[in-house]
Design a protein around this motif. Structure first.
Motif, PDB file in Angstrom:
ATOM      1  N   TYR A  38       0.872  -1.180   0.000  1.00 40.37           N
ATOM      2  CA  TYR A  38       0.000   0.000   0.000  1.00 40.37           C
ATOM      3  C   TYR A  38       0.903   1.222   0.000  1.00 40.37           C
ATOM      4  O   TYR A  38       1.767   1.379   0.877  1.00 40.37           O
ATOM      5  N   SER A  39       0.726   2.109  -0.997  1.00 38.08           N
ATOM      6  CA  SER A  39       1.639   3.235  -1.177  1.00 38.08           C
ATOM      7  C   SER A  39       0.857   4.530  -1.360  1.00 38.08           C
ATOM      8  O   SER A  39      -0.037   4.620  -2.195  1.00 38.08           O
ATOM      9  N   ALA A  80      -2.109  17.117  -3.933  1.00 36.26           N
ATOM     10  CA  ALA A  80      -2.646  15.939  -4.630  1.00 36.26           C
ATOM     11  C   ALA A  80      -2.193  14.677  -3.918  1.00 36.26           C
ATOM     12  O   ALA A  80      -0.987  14.463  -3.698  1.00 36.26           O
ATOM     13  N   SER A  81      -3.156  13.819  -3.543  1.00 35.15           N
ATOM     14  CA  SER A  81      -2.859  12.565  -2.867  1.00 35.15           C
ATOM     15  C   SER A  81      -3.395  11.403  -3.688  1.00 35.15           C
ATOM     16  O   SER A  81      -4.592  11.349  -3.996  1.00 35.15           O
ATOM     17  N   LEU A  82      -2.508  10.478  -4.062  1.00 36.38           N
ATOM     18  CA  LEU A  82      -2.871   9.298  -4.836  1.00 36.38           C
ATOM     19  C   LEU A  82      -2.481   8.063  -4.019  1.00 36.38           C
ATOM     20  O   LEU A  82      -1.330   7.932  -3.603  1.00 36.38           O
ATOM     21  N   GLN A  83      -3.445   7.167  -3.805  1.00 35.82           N
ATOM     22  CA  GLN A  83      -3.206   5.975  -2.989  1.00 35.82           C
ATOM     23  C   GLN A  83      -3.324   4.729  -3.870  1.00 35.82           C
ATOM     24  O   GLN A  83      -4.320   4.562  -4.585  1.00 35.82           O
ATOM     25  N   TYR A  84      -2.315   3.877  -3.788  1.00 27.80           N
ATOM     26  CA  TYR A  84      -2.233   2.716  -4.671  1.00 27.80           C
ATOM     27  C   TYR A  84      -2.060   1.417  -3.876  1.00 27.80           C
ATOM     28  O   TYR A  84      -1.450   1.403  -2.793  1.00 27.80           O
ATOM     29  N   ILE A  85      -2.582   0.328  -4.442  1.00 20.16           N
ATOM     30  CA  ILE A  85      -2.169  -1.022  -4.088  1.00 20.16           C
ATOM     31  C   ILE A  85      -1.196  -1.460  -5.175  1.00 20.16           C
ATOM     32  O   ILE A  85      -1.527  -1.452  -6.365  1.00 20.16           O
ATOM     33  N   SER A  86      -0.006  -1.827  -4.756  1.00 17.47           N
ATOM     34  CA  SER A  86       1.078  -2.068  -5.696  1.00 17.47           C
ATOM     35  C   SER A  86       1.508  -3.527  -5.685  1.00 17.47           C
ATOM     36  O   SER A  86       1.827  -4.077  -4.628  1.00 17.47           O
ATOM     37  N   GLY A  87       1.504  -4.143  -6.863  1.00 17.85           N
ATOM     38  CA  GLY A  87       2.071  -5.472  -7.031  1.00 17.85           C
ATOM     39  C   GLY A  87       3.423  -5.355  -7.699  1.00 17.85           C
ATOM     40  O   GLY A  87       3.546  -4.777  -8.777  1.00 17.85           O
ATOM     41  N   PHE A 113       6.521  -3.018 -11.696  1.00 18.90           N
ATOM     42  CA  PHE A 113       5.393  -2.937 -10.777  1.00 18.90           C
ATOM     43  C   PHE A 113       4.119  -2.597 -11.545  1.00 18.90           C
ATOM     44  O   PHE A 113       4.154  -2.021 -12.637  1.00 18.90           O
ATOM     45  N   CYS A 114       3.001  -2.933 -10.925  1.00 14.72           N
ATOM     46  CA  CYS A 114       1.682  -2.565 -11.429  1.00 14.72           C
ATOM     47  C   CYS A 114       0.890  -1.991 -10.266  1.00 14.72           C
ATOM     48  O   CYS A 114       0.590  -2.705  -9.304  1.00 14.72           O
ATOM     49  N   ASP A 115       0.582  -0.690 -10.329  1.00 15.16           N
ATOM     50  CA  ASP A 115      -0.148   0.012  -9.269  1.00 15.16           C
ATOM     51  C   ASP A 115      -1.615   0.175  -9.662  1.00 15.16           C
ATOM     52  O   ASP A 115      -1.908   0.597 -10.786  1.00 15.16           O
ATOM     53  N   ILE A 116      -2.500  -0.125  -8.727  1.00 15.27           N
ATOM     54  CA  ILE A 116      -3.928   0.088  -8.931  1.00 15.27           C
ATOM     55  C   ILE A 116      -4.380   1.226  -8.014  1.00 15.27           C
ATOM     56  O   ILE A 116      -4.212   1.140  -6.796  1.00 15.27           O
ATOM     57  N   LEU A 117      -4.925   2.278  -8.589  1.00 19.11           N
ATOM     58  CA  LEU A 117      -5.373   3.433  -7.809  1.00 19.11           C
ATOM     59  C   LEU A 117      -6.643   3.086  -7.047  1.00 19.11           C
ATOM     60  O   LEU A 117      -7.638   2.660  -7.634  1.00 19.11           O
ATOM     61  N   ILE A 118      -6.615   3.252  -5.715  1.00 20.12           N
ATOM     62  CA  ILE A 118      -7.784   2.932  -4.893  1.00 20.12           C
ATOM     63  C   ILE A 118      -8.419   4.171  -4.272  1.00 20.12           C
ATOM     64  O   ILE A 118      -9.565   4.113  -3.813  1.00 20.12           O
ATOM     65  N   ALA A 119      -7.721   5.299  -4.262  1.00 23.44           N
ATOM     66  CA  ALA A 119      -8.288   6.536  -3.716  1.00 23.44           C
ATOM     67  C   ALA A 119      -7.474   7.726  -4.221  1.00 23.44           C
ATOM     68  O   ALA A 119      -6.265   7.616  -4.442  1.00 23.44           O
ATOM     69  N   ASP A 120      -8.159   8.861  -4.395  1.00 21.06           N
ATOM     70  CA  ASP A 120      -7.467  10.087  -4.801  1.00 21.06           C
ATOM     71  C   ASP A 120      -8.206  11.284  -4.213  1.00 21.06           C
ATOM     72  O   ASP A 120      -9.434  11.326  -4.202  1.00 21.06           O
ATOM     73  N   LEU A 160       5.213   4.989 -15.546  1.00 23.81           N
ATOM     74  CA  LEU A 160       5.317   5.268 -16.976  1.00 23.81           C
ATOM     75  C   LEU A 160       4.004   5.744 -17.588  1.00 23.81           C
ATOM     76  O   LEU A 160       3.975   6.148 -18.744  1.00 23.81           O
ATOM     77  N   THR A 161       2.912   5.700 -16.820  1.00 28.38           N
ATOM     78  CA  THR A 161       1.608   6.105 -17.353  1.00 28.38           C
ATOM     79  C   THR A 161       1.143   7.403 -16.687  1.00 28.38           C
ATOM     80  O   THR A 161       1.660   7.808 -15.642  1.00 28.38           O
ATOM     81  N   ASP A 162       0.156   8.056 -17.279  1.00 30.27           N
ATOM     82  CA  ASP A 162      -0.349   9.329 -16.771  1.00 30.27           C
ATOM     83  C   ASP A 162      -1.001   9.136 -15.403  1.00 30.27           C
ATOM     84  O   ASP A 162      -1.907   8.326 -15.241  1.00 30.27           O
ATOM     85  N   ALA A 163      -0.552   9.917 -14.416  1.00 32.38           N
ATOM     86  CA  ALA A 163      -1.067   9.784 -13.060  1.00 32.38           C
ATOM     87  C   ALA A 163      -1.838  11.015 -12.588  1.00 32.38           C
ATOM     88  O   ALA A 163      -2.625  10.925 -11.639  1.00 32.38           O
ATOM     89  N   PHE A 164      -1.635  12.167 -13.228  1.00 31.54           N
ATOM     90  CA  PHE A 164      -2.214  13.424 -12.756  1.00 31.54           C
ATOM     91  C   PHE A 164      -2.400  14.354 -13.949  1.00 31.54           C
ATOM     92  O   PHE A 164      -1.536  14.438 -14.822  1.00 31.54           O
TER      93      PHE A 164
END
Length: 214
Positions: A71-72, A107-114, A133-140, A185-189
């Motif tokens: 969790y990041s 700006a706060s981005l919360q991820y579950i990271s594999g 890694f592969c991050d899944i956004l769970i809250a922003d 590597l992908t758009d986050a914000f």
């Protein structure tokens, strides 16, 4: 030819290879500090934390395959330019700039990271690590001052792909200390005011791990 010596040498070599090939699996936990930034956004660093668990599959003396689930909390904060303040001058029949508008953004981005970490040991204690890694956004959440400017900022994609690299130092009691760099590597914000400019995640991580079964 001394067959006894030849047999002994061959037996010793086989024993060495068997020792090198011994496979072990040990679970562990990790936690640390995130110093994160959203690239190309004019936002500064944001300090937060990460916490997670892993399984260390030691395949040889020098190599360990380590899947992780973490969790990041990431993001960025600071002042962002919102354009200029212009006034029309009737006398000169023209506009002129009187100042610059800014918005304070957190700006706060919360991820579950594999993560799939590959660890390479230089010595028994010192190692390097690298993996995707592969991050899944769970809250922003976006806190913007003034509030009416909040609509200009939004999250990017819900899945972030990237790579992690770093260095570590392990103690004999199962505790290790690590410094990592995590690059998305992908758009986050997205800052819609800046022509929809997109930003990626960049995170510096400093933390500790504990491996059970030492």
């Amino acid at each position: 030819m001394n067959y006894r010596n030849l047999f002994f040498a061959a037996f010793s070599i086989i024993g060495i290879f068997q020792a090198q090939a011994q496979v072990t699996f040990k679970p562990g936990i990790q936690a640390g500090i995130n110093i994160s930034k959203l690239t190309d956004s004019n936002l500064g660093n944001k300090t937060d934390f990460y916490i997670g668990a892993f399984g260390a599959l030691k395949l040889s003396k020098f190599y360990t395959l380590q899947p992780e689930l973490t969790y990041s909390r990431q993001g960025g904060k600071g002042n962002v330019s919102m354009g200029t303040i212009t006034i029309y001058d009737n006398a000169t029949n023209s506009y002129y700039i009187t100042g610059y508008k800014e918005a304070n953004v957190n700006a706060s981005l919360q991820y579950i990271s594999g993560v799939t970490i590959n660890k390479f040991n230089f010595t028994e204690s010192v190692y390097v690590l690298v993996g995707p890694f592969c991050d899944i956004l769970i809250a922003d959440t976006f806190k913007v001052d003034p509030n009416d400017k909040e609509r200009n900022f939004n999250k990017g994609q819900d899945i972030d792909l990237g790579i992690i690299g770093g260095l570590g130092y392990s103690l004999k009691n199962g505790v290790s200390f690590e410094a990592r760099i995590k690059k998305g590597l992908t758009d986050a914000f997205t800052n819609y005011y800046a022509n929809g400019a997109n930003s990626t995640n960049l995170v510096y991580q400093i933390g500790a791990t504990y491996t059970f079964g030492k």
